[in-house]
Every structure is written in structure tokens, then in C-alpha cells.
Design a protein around this motif. Structure first.
Motif, PDB file in Angstrom:
ATOM      1  N   TYR A 165       0.764  -1.452  -0.153  1.00  0.00           N
ATOM      2  CA  TYR A 165      -0.071   0.066   0.043  1.00  0.00           C
ATOM      3  C   TYR A 165       0.809   1.210  -0.169  1.00  0.00           C
ATOM      4  CZ  TYR A 165      -4.844   2.209   0.364  1.00  0.00           C
ATOM      5  OH  TYR A 165      -5.825   2.625   0.075  1.00  0.00           O
ATOM      6  N   GLU A 166       2.003   1.124   0.632  1.00  0.00           N
ATOM      7  CA  GLU A 166       2.776   2.333   0.776  1.00  0.00           C
ATOM      8  C   GLU A 166       3.473   2.620  -0.931  1.00  0.00           C
ATOM      9  OE1 GLU A 166       6.056   1.473   3.306  1.00  0.00           O
ATOM     10  OE2 GLU A 166       5.243   2.770   4.956  1.00  0.00           O
ATOM     11  N   ARG A 167       3.658   1.667  -1.631  1.00  0.00           N
ATOM     12  CA  ARG A 167       4.189   1.773  -2.916  1.00  0.00           C
ATOM     13  C   ARG A 167       2.894   2.426  -3.731  1.00  0.00           C
ATOM     14  NH1 ARG A 167       6.688  -3.407  -1.802  1.00  0.00           N
ATOM     15  NH2 ARG A 167       4.760  -4.316  -2.845  1.00  0.00           N
ATOM     16  N   GLU A 168       1.651   1.889  -3.439  1.00  0.00           N
ATOM     17  CA  GLU A 168       0.396   2.393  -4.313  1.00  0.00           C
ATOM     18  C   GLU A 168       0.191   3.910  -3.743  1.00  0.00           C
ATOM     19  OE1 GLU A 168      -4.097   1.215  -5.508  1.00  0.00           O
ATOM     20  OE2 GLU A 168      -2.920  -0.084  -4.085  1.00  0.00           O
ATOM     21  N   LEU A 169       0.456   4.343  -2.751  1.00  0.00           N
ATOM     22  CA  LEU A 169       0.374   5.747  -2.180  1.00  0.00           C
ATOM     23  C   LEU A 169       1.475   6.337  -2.969  1.00  0.00           C
ATOM     24  CD1 LEU A 169      -0.269   5.225   1.569  1.00  0.00           C
ATOM     25  CD2 LEU A 169      -1.721   6.235  -0.056  1.00  0.00           C
ATOM     26  N   LEU A 170       2.713   5.907  -2.797  1.00  0.00           N
ATOM     27  CA  LEU A 170       3.890   6.558  -3.496  1.00  0.00           C
ATOM     28  C   LEU A 170       3.446   7.071  -4.848  1.00  0.00           C
ATOM     29  CD1 LEU A 170       6.813   7.905  -3.269  1.00  0.00           C
ATOM     30  CD2 LEU A 170       7.536   5.555  -3.683  1.00  0.00           C
ATOM     31  N   ALA A 171       3.050   5.904  -5.825  1.00  0.00           N
ATOM     32  CA  ALA A 171       2.903   6.053  -7.064  1.00  0.00           C
ATOM     33  C   ALA A 171       1.957   7.098  -7.526  1.00  0.00           C
ATOM     34  CB  ALA A 171       2.406   4.731  -7.849  1.00  0.00           C
ATOM     35  N   ALA A 172       0.668   7.376  -6.298  1.00  0.00           N
ATOM     36  CA  ALA A 172       0.002   8.417  -6.811  1.00  0.00           C
ATOM     37  C   ALA A 172       0.331   9.808  -6.119  1.00  0.00           C
ATOM     38  CB  ALA A 172      -1.411   7.950  -6.079  1.00  0.00           C
ATOM     39  N   ALA A 173       1.771   9.861  -5.655  1.00  0.00           N
ATOM     40  CA  ALA A 173       1.941  11.125  -4.962  1.00  0.00           C
ATOM     41  C   ALA A 173       2.284  12.292  -5.936  1.00  0.00           C
ATOM     42  CB  ALA A 173       3.278  10.851  -3.795  1.00  0.00           C
ATOM     43  N   PRO A 174       2.115  13.644  -5.461  1.00  0.00           N
ATOM     44  CA  PRO A 174       2.621  14.630  -6.275  1.00  0.00           C
ATOM     45  C   PRO A 174       4.104  14.973  -5.940  1.00  0.00           C
ATOM     46  CG  PRO A 174       1.743  15.568  -4.444  1.00  0.00           C
ATOM     47  CD  PRO A 174       1.269  14.039  -4.296  1.00  0.00           C
ATOM     48  N   ASP A 175       4.686  15.569  -6.805  1.00  0.00           N
ATOM     49  CA  ASP A 175       6.095  15.677  -6.729  1.00  0.00           C
ATOM     50  C   ASP A 175       6.678  16.038  -5.507  1.00  0.00           C
ATOM     51  OD1 ASP A 175       6.344  15.233  -9.546  1.00  0.00           O
ATOM     52  OD2 ASP A 175       6.367  17.385 -10.204  1.00  0.00           O
ATOM     53  N   SER A 176       7.760  15.625  -4.964  1.00  0.00           N
ATOM     54  CA  SER A 176       8.270  15.813  -3.487  1.00  0.00           C
ATOM     55  C   SER A 176       7.323  15.368  -2.616  1.00  0.00           C
ATOM     56  CB  SER A 176       8.601  17.395  -3.498  1.00  0.00           C
ATOM     57  OG  SER A 176       7.196  17.958  -3.199  1.00  0.00           O
ATOM     58  N   ALA A 177       6.544  14.533  -2.850  1.00  0.00           N
ATOM     59  CA  ALA A 177       5.622  13.989  -1.609  1.00  0.00           C
ATOM     60  C   ALA A 177       5.905  12.541  -1.768  1.00  0.00           C
ATOM     61  CB  ALA A 177       4.394  14.119  -1.716  1.00  0.00           C
ATOM     62  N   ASP A 178       5.465  11.582  -0.836  1.00  0.00           N
ATOM     63  CA  ASP A 178       5.645  10.220  -0.852  1.00  0.00           C
ATOM     64  C   ASP A 178       4.129   9.515  -0.430  1.00  0.00           C
ATOM     65  OD1 ASP A 178       5.061  10.705   1.852  1.00  0.00           O
ATOM     66  OD2 ASP A 178       7.070  10.069   2.482  1.00  0.00           O
ATOM     67  N   ALA A 179       3.173  10.525  -0.792  1.00  0.00           N
ATOM     68  CA  ALA A 179       1.737   9.769  -0.642  1.00  0.00           C
ATOM     69  C   ALA A 179       0.836  10.908  -1.138  1.00  0.00           C
ATOM     70  CB  ALA A 179       1.138   9.475   0.795  1.00  0.00           C
TER      71      ALA A 179
END
Length: 256
Positions: free
Chosen positions: A125-139
Motif C-alpha cells: 500500500y505504501e508503494r501504491e500511495l507513492l505512485a499516486a503522490a505529487p512531486d516531492s511527496a511520498d503519498a
């Protein structure tokens, strides 16, 4: 906008659900007009049965372009797919079955029968959040996060005195000994929840009054975890009259 932390009081549970549903629809329309996509994070329990069900039954929902809305979960029970205890199961019945959100926009946490461990599910789920994060964010910076509160002050699956309250270097963590069954859960951590643009906390019933009063009075997060949530723009506690018993008058807002 400066962060605000206010309480909106409603006469009863039914009025509370209808009011939050109407505000949710209006805000999502505004967000989509501004940025073309909306990310929401939701919990189960009373939030689903009270607010999401009211959204699902509202005629105003037809004004939302649901194809541009993404749905995430703040926590999930570690039980099999389709189990009634899964938050996503209730959300499907109360909300998702009534709006046209594409399957690829719905982001549930893995169930216990997915063939992976609970730790692997958290990392997934962390990876899925990261994939949808805006630039410079991790979720994603959720546009609206809807949270409930337990009588013990827990929110999401962040429980009093639990070590997950102090984790800041993870986005999703497992819980192995929840005081409420089922014992195993997945939950977002404070940094992800508090990166939300708006956090809306929903409380109803006299059994929540003391918890709300303590949270607003600045009780420690270890004692009352919901006191640790705060949106980047705004934090609103939507409550019914019974839950508002111990709220200081200066924190009660007349309007949103």
C-alpha cells in the motif's frame, strides 16, 4: 489558508450525516473545478454507515464527475476479501455501489487471503500511495480525509498508548494486537493523515463526548489519538448534540 480547528454541532445523528454528505459533495465539486482530480481517504464504521451512505443516497451526487475521484482507506481490518468486517465491504454497499467511480480509481488495502503477509500488505500500500503522490511527496495529499473516533479516542487504527502513534518514517503500518477485534489491522500513520488538505472527524453519541472534550483540550496523543490529527488547511469535528457536551463554547463554529 491558515489551518482552522473547529466543531460544528448538529441536532442529531441523522442531521449530522446529511449535513456532512452535502458538504462533502459541494467540496468535491469545488476541488474538481480547481484541479481536475480529487483524492479522498475514508474509514469504516460509523463514517461509512452515517456519511458515505448519505452521500450514496443523495440526489446531489449526480453533480459530481466521479470518474475523477480516487478513493483510499485510512485503515483496514486484516480479514479475508468480502468479510463483513472489512471496511471496504461496508463502503461498497453504502457508497461505491451508488456512484460511478472507475475500478482503477478505487484503492483498497489487501485482504488477509491475498497470499501476502500483513507486513507485505503494508509495504504494497505504501508503494501504491507513492505512485499516486505529487512531486516531492511520498503519498497523495488527500483533499478530504473522513475519520471516525472510538470511545477510547482511537482514530483510523491508531490506539491509545500503541507504538504506531510514534512512527513517522512509514506511511502504512500493521497492528497486531488491536483492543477491538479483529486483532490485526493496517493503518495509515499520522504523517500521511496530517498531509491531508482537510480532515473531517465525525462523532455522534454521548459516549464520545469526553473523548472529544479531551482532544480539543490538548490531551496527549498517547491518551487520545484523535487529538493528533490535523489537516493542512482545515480540521473540522462534525458532531451531534450528544457528543458536543464537553466542547468549549469558543470552539463551536456557527458555520463551516
Amino acid at each position: 489558508m491558515t489551518n482552522e480547528r473547529r466543531v460544528l454541532v448538529h441536532p442529531d445523528k441523522q442531521a449530522l450525516g446529511a449535513s456532512v454528505a452535502a458538504r462533502f459533495i459541494t467540496k468535491i465539486i469545488d476541488v474538481l473545478d480547481e484541479q481536475g482530480r480529487a483524492d479522498i481517504a475514508i474509514s469504516g464504521g460509523s463514517v461509512s454507515t452515517l456519511v458515505l451512505a448519505a452521500i450514496g443516497q443523495s440526489q446531489a451526487k449526480q453533480s459530481v464527475d466521479w470518474s475523477k475521484v480516487h478513493v483510499w482507506w485510512v485503515d483496514e481490518r486484516w480479514v479475508p476479501e468480502g468479510d463483513a468486517d472489512r471496511n471496504v465491504t461496508g463502503t461498497q454497499t453504502d457508497f461505491l455501489d451508488h456512484v460511478s467511480i472507475p475500478a482503477e480509481n478505487i484503492h483498497p488495502m489487501a485482504p488477509s487471503d491475498a497470499g501476502i503477509s500483513i507486513d507485505e500488505a503494508a509495504e504494497q500500500y505504501e508503494r501504491e500511495l507513492l505512485a499516486a503522490a505529487p512531486d516531492s511527496a511520498d503519498a497523495p495529499r488527500f483533499d478530504i480525509t473522513l475519520l471516525g473516533v472510538g470511545p477510547d479516542g482511537h482514530t483510523a487504527s491508531l490506539f491509545p498508548e500503541f507504538p504506531q502513534l510514534r512512527i513517522t518514517d512509514r506511511k502504512v503500518v500493521p497492528v497486531d494486537d488491536s483492543p477491538k477485534p479483529p486483532a490485526q489491522r493496517l493503518t495509515l500513520t499520522y504523517p500521511v493523515i496530517n498531509a491531508s488538505q482537510r480532515v473531517w472527524v465525525i462523532l455522534s453519541g454521548a459516549e464520545k463526548a469526553s473523548v472529544l472534550g479531551l482532544a480539543l483540550a490538548g490531551a496527549s496523543v498517547d491518551e487520545v489519538p484523535v487529538g493528533g490529527v490535523q489537516g493542512r488547511k482545515r480540521t473540522v469535528f462534525f458532531v451531534d448534540q450528544d457528543a458536543a457536551r464537553d466542547v468549549p463554547e469558543n470552539l463551536i463554529a456557527s458555520t463551516y
